[in-house]
Motif scaffolding. Structure first.
Motif, mmCIF file in Angstrom:
data_model
loop_
_atom_site.group_PDB
_atom_site.id
_atom_site.type_symbol
_atom_site.label_atom_id
_atom_site.label_comp_id
_atom_site.label_asym_id
_atom_site.label_seq_id
_atom_site.Cartn_x
_atom_site.Cartn_y
_atom_site.Cartn_z
ATOM 1 N N LEU A 27 56.664 -25.634 62.625
ATOM 2 C CA LEU A 27 57.363 -26.809 63.145
ATOM 3 C C LEU A 27 58.755 -26.945 62.531
ATOM 4 C CD1 LEU A 27 54.492 -29.482 63.221
ATOM 5 C CD2 LEU A 27 55.415 -28.163 65.128
ATOM 6 N N THR A 28 58.856 -26.624 61.260
ATOM 7 C CA THR A 28 60.160 -26.699 60.590
ATOM 8 C C THR A 28 61.153 -25.746 61.251
ATOM 9 O OG1 THR A 28 59.109 -27.299 58.492
ATOM 10 C CG2 THR A 28 61.349 -26.432 58.386
ATOM 11 N N LYS A 29 60.691 -24.559 61.577
ATOM 12 C CA LYS A 29 61.561 -23.557 62.208
ATOM 13 C C LYS A 29 61.876 -23.923 63.656
ATOM 14 C CE LYS A 29 61.848 -18.603 63.235
ATOM 15 N NZ LYS A 29 61.154 -17.296 63.153
ATOM 16 N N LYS A 30 60.850 -24.371 64.391
ATOM 17 C CA LYS A 30 61.029 -24.643 65.830
ATOM 18 C C LYS A 30 61.872 -25.891 66.096
ATOM 19 C CE LYS A 30 58.319 -25.331 70.082
ATOM 20 N NZ LYS A 30 58.772 -24.157 70.847
ATOM 21 N N GLN A 60 50.159 -28.593 72.160
ATOM 22 C CA GLN A 60 50.777 -29.791 72.745
ATOM 23 C C GLN A 60 52.269 -29.844 72.428
ATOM 24 O OE1 GLN A 60 48.428 -33.121 71.339
ATOM 25 N NE2 GLN A 60 46.978 -32.948 73.039
ATOM 26 N N LEU A 61 52.627 -29.629 71.190
ATOM 27 C CA LEU A 61 54.030 -29.741 70.793
ATOM 28 C C LEU A 61 54.851 -28.585 71.340
ATOM 29 C CD1 LEU A 61 53.751 -31.025 67.109
ATOM 30 C CD2 LEU A 61 53.846 -32.300 69.242
ATOM 31 N N GLY A 62 54.168 -27.498 71.738
ATOM 32 C CA GLY A 62 54.884 -26.365 72.315
ATOM 33 C C GLY A 62 55.180 -26.525 73.790
ATOM 34 N N GLU A 63 54.578 -27.519 74.440
ATOM 35 C CA GLU A 63 54.713 -27.639 75.891
ATOM 36 C C GLU A 63 55.519 -28.843 76.350
ATOM 37 O OE1 GLU A 63 54.033 -25.353 77.796
ATOM 38 O OE2 GLU A 63 52.726 -24.112 76.563
ATOM 39 N N ILE A 64 55.783 -29.782 75.482
ATOM 40 C CA ILE A 64 56.466 -30.990 75.951
ATOM 41 C C ILE A 64 57.967 -30.736 76.107
ATOM 42 C CG2 ILE A 64 54.796 -32.646 75.062
ATOM 43 C CD1 ILE A 64 56.295 -32.939 72.611
ATOM 44 N N PRO A 65 58.603 -31.426 77.042
ATOM 45 C CA PRO A 65 60.033 -31.222 77.302
ATOM 46 C C PRO A 65 60.876 -31.520 76.065
ATOM 47 C CG PRO A 65 59.014 -32.573 79.018
ATOM 48 C CD PRO A 65 58.010 -32.438 77.915
ATOM 49 N N PRO A 66 62.009 -30.830 75.913
ATOM 50 C CA PRO A 66 62.854 -31.017 74.724
ATOM 51 C C PRO A 66 63.301 -32.456 74.510
ATOM 52 C CG PRO A 66 63.559 -29.085 75.963
ATOM 53 C CD PRO A 66 62.531 -29.780 76.806
ATOM 54 N N VAL A 83 50.461 -20.777 85.230
ATOM 55 C CA VAL A 83 50.266 -21.894 84.298
ATOM 56 C C VAL A 83 48.826 -22.001 83.814
ATOM 57 C CG1 VAL A 83 52.131 -23.196 85.404
ATOM 58 C CG2 VAL A 83 49.749 -23.643 86.061
ATOM 59 N N MET A 84 47.969 -21.077 84.245
ATOM 60 C CA MET A 84 46.559 -21.207 83.912
ATOM 61 C C MET A 84 46.324 -21.137 82.410
ATOM 62 S SD MET A 84 43.231 -19.247 85.495
ATOM 63 C CE MET A 84 43.371 -17.705 84.595
ATOM 64 N N ARG A 85 46.974 -20.186 81.747
ATOM 65 C CA ARG A 85 46.786 -20.058 80.301
ATOM 66 C C ARG A 85 47.265 -21.316 79.584
ATOM 67 N NH1 ARG A 85 48.703 -14.580 77.551
ATOM 68 N NH2 ARG A 85 46.955 -13.901 78.844
ATOM 69 N N LYS A 86 48.386 -21.856 80.032
ATOM 70 C CA LYS A 86 48.910 -23.083 79.436
ATOM 71 C C LYS A 86 47.910 -24.230 79.614
ATOM 72 C CE LYS A 86 53.139 -24.237 80.499
ATOM 73 N NZ LYS A 86 54.313 -24.808 81.225
ATOM 74 N N TRP A 87 47.373 -24.348 80.840
ATOM 75 C CA TRP A 87 46.428 -25.429 81.129
ATOM 76 C C TRP A 87 45.181 -25.313 80.255
ATOM 77 C CZ3 TRP A 87 45.745 -30.078 82.718
ATOM 78 C CH2 TRP A 87 44.476 -30.525 83.091
ATOM 79 N N VAL A 88 44.646 -24.112 80.133
ATOM 80 C CA VAL A 88 43.446 -23.906 79.323
ATOM 81 C C VAL A 88 43.720 -24.260 77.863
ATOM 82 C CG1 VAL A 88 41.839 -22.168 78.439
ATOM 83 C CG2 VAL A 88 42.425 -22.195 80.865
ATOM 84 N N SER A 89 44.892 -23.899 77.360
ATOM 85 C CA SER A 89 45.210 -24.197 75.960
ATOM 86 C C SER A 89 45.367 -25.691 75.715
ATOM 87 C CB SER A 89 46.492 -23.461 75.543
ATOM 88 O OG SER A 89 47.630 -24.016 76.177
ATOM 89 N N LEU A 90 45.724 -26.449 76.756
ATOM 90 C CA LEU A 90 45.903 -27.902 76.612
ATOM 91 C C LEU A 90 44.611 -28.682 76.829
ATOM 92 C CD1 LEU A 90 49.306 -28.439 78.474
ATOM 93 C CD2 LEU A 90 48.903 -28.564 76.005
#
Length: 388
Positions: free
Chosen positions: A359-362, A309-315, A135-142
């Protein structure tokens, strides 16, 4: 986290480097069953747990909540978190305080105690879980915009970020006589409002408040004309510039770090106030048309922050909270509209277009639709006119 955690999936060179350079959190006496996490991942503490090793140097968010024993129902308490900045090979020592149900880091100030732990680190090693490298890469990106200094400025003076506010009565009643002298009414309450009015007024305990930037209620300057009031109510640039001047004058991009701090407090610390502040700052940024033409770097940074941020939050996050009143779609719709306007830097315009397409696609959001199409139409009729 149990002592059986391994670094099987970690690159051997990275594992060796973290073993040699990583920091160690020695957390003694944490009760079995406690939910404890660092950054983006959490575990349930096992009987052999003594801490976390191989932590990459830098900023981290430690969070935990106590759990009652099974005989007491096994209920989970409110989450507590704190931001820590760890140095290479640093050992941070804490003991669990059962009375406060919190970690006490005062032992870290005792050099002899820390030296003793360092000398026995090899014996402790089997009881230390490795940092979740995946999760390190995720944490750094956030948190790439969040510095140690900014995190210290934003978190409460108590050093603890708490899911539930610590509140006390505005008027302390130290003696029974004080309470007896308060007006009473033994009749039943006729409404919830009446019942609430009878409760003592509460305030947050000093030192436990998150120290976010204050967003001005009035979005226009003092003495503004009606035309200026209208202008700065539609374009929030004046309010944004006020916030930047008051809180981040020397480093305007720190507002993005504040946006990340609020998001982390909410997502990993369960602090709803963090979500509310995230919304307010996001609204301020997305609805500031003039600022978008002047502050290219701030808005390029905003797109990067939101992308992660929008890539990591729960659905279900969108369904439960963000989608209320179309907050996110309507706010971003304004952002994309302003970003395509005249006078906006071409790099920012193109980056915004790519982000909009992503965002439109995702999420299958339609930012070109009229969000008010489904709203009921209210027709004002002249006085005395009725409809049969």
């Amino acid at each position: 986290m149990s002592s059986s955690s391994s670094t099987v999936d970690m690159d051997p060179d990275v594992a060796l480097r973290l073993f040699e350079e990583g920091a160690t959190l020695v957390l003694l006496g944490v009760p079995r069953g406690t939910e404890l996490g660092i950054d983006c991942k959490s575990w349930q503490v096992g009987p052999r747990f003594r801490g976390v090793k191989m932590i990459p140097p830098g900023l981290h968010f430690l969070h935990y909540c106590s759990v009652n024993s099974p005989s007491c129902g096994g209920e989970i308490g409110p989450k507590t978190g704190l931001f820590l900045t760890l140095k290479p090979r640093e050992i941070l020592l804490a003991n669990w305080d059962p009375k406060e149900e919190d970690l006490d880091f005062s032992a870290s100030k005792n050099e002899e105690e820390v030296s003793r732990v360092r000398a026995t680190l090899r014996e402790l090693d089997p009881y230390l879980g490795p940092y979740p490298y995946e999760v390190m890469r995720k944490w750094v990106s956030l948190t790439d915009r969040l510095s140690e200094e900014l995190a210290n400025d934003l978190q409460p003076l108590s050093g603890r970020v708490c899911a539930f506010s610590d509140v006390i009565p505005e008027t302390p009643f130290t003696h029974t006589k004080d309470r007896a002298e308060q007006p009473r009414n033994d009749t039943e309450c006729q409404s919830m409002r009446e019942g609430l009015d009878r409760l003592p007024r509460m305030k947050q305990r000093e030192g436990t408040e998150l120290r976010f930037s204050v967003i001005p209620e009035k979005t226009y300057p003092p003495g503004a004309t009606p035309a200026e009031i209208t202008q700065w109510s539609l374009d929030l640039s004046y309010a944004l510039e006020t916030v930047l001047e008051t809180n981040h004058r020397l480093q305007p991009l720190n507002l993005l770090g504040e946006l990340q701090f609020a998001f982390v407090c909410f997502l990993f610390g369960n602090v709803y106030e963090g979500f509310e502040h995230w919304k307010r700052v996001l609204t301020l940024l997305c609805r500031s048309e003039e600022a978008m033409r002047k502050r290219k770097d701030l808005y390029l940074g905003l797109i990067a922050v939101l992308y992660h941020q929008l890539g990591e939050i729960p659905p279900d996050f969108f369904v439960d909270i963000v989608s209320q009143n179309n907050f996110l779609t309507s706010t971003l719709q304004d952002f994309f509209q302003f970003a395509s306007g005249a006078g906006v830097d071409s790099t920012l315009r193109k980056r915004a277009e790519k982000f909009k397409a992503h965002l439109t696609k995702k999420f299958r959001w339609d930012f070109d639709a009229d969000l008010d199409d489904c709203d009921p139409v209210v027709v004002e009729l002249p006085e005395g006119v009725t409809v049969d």
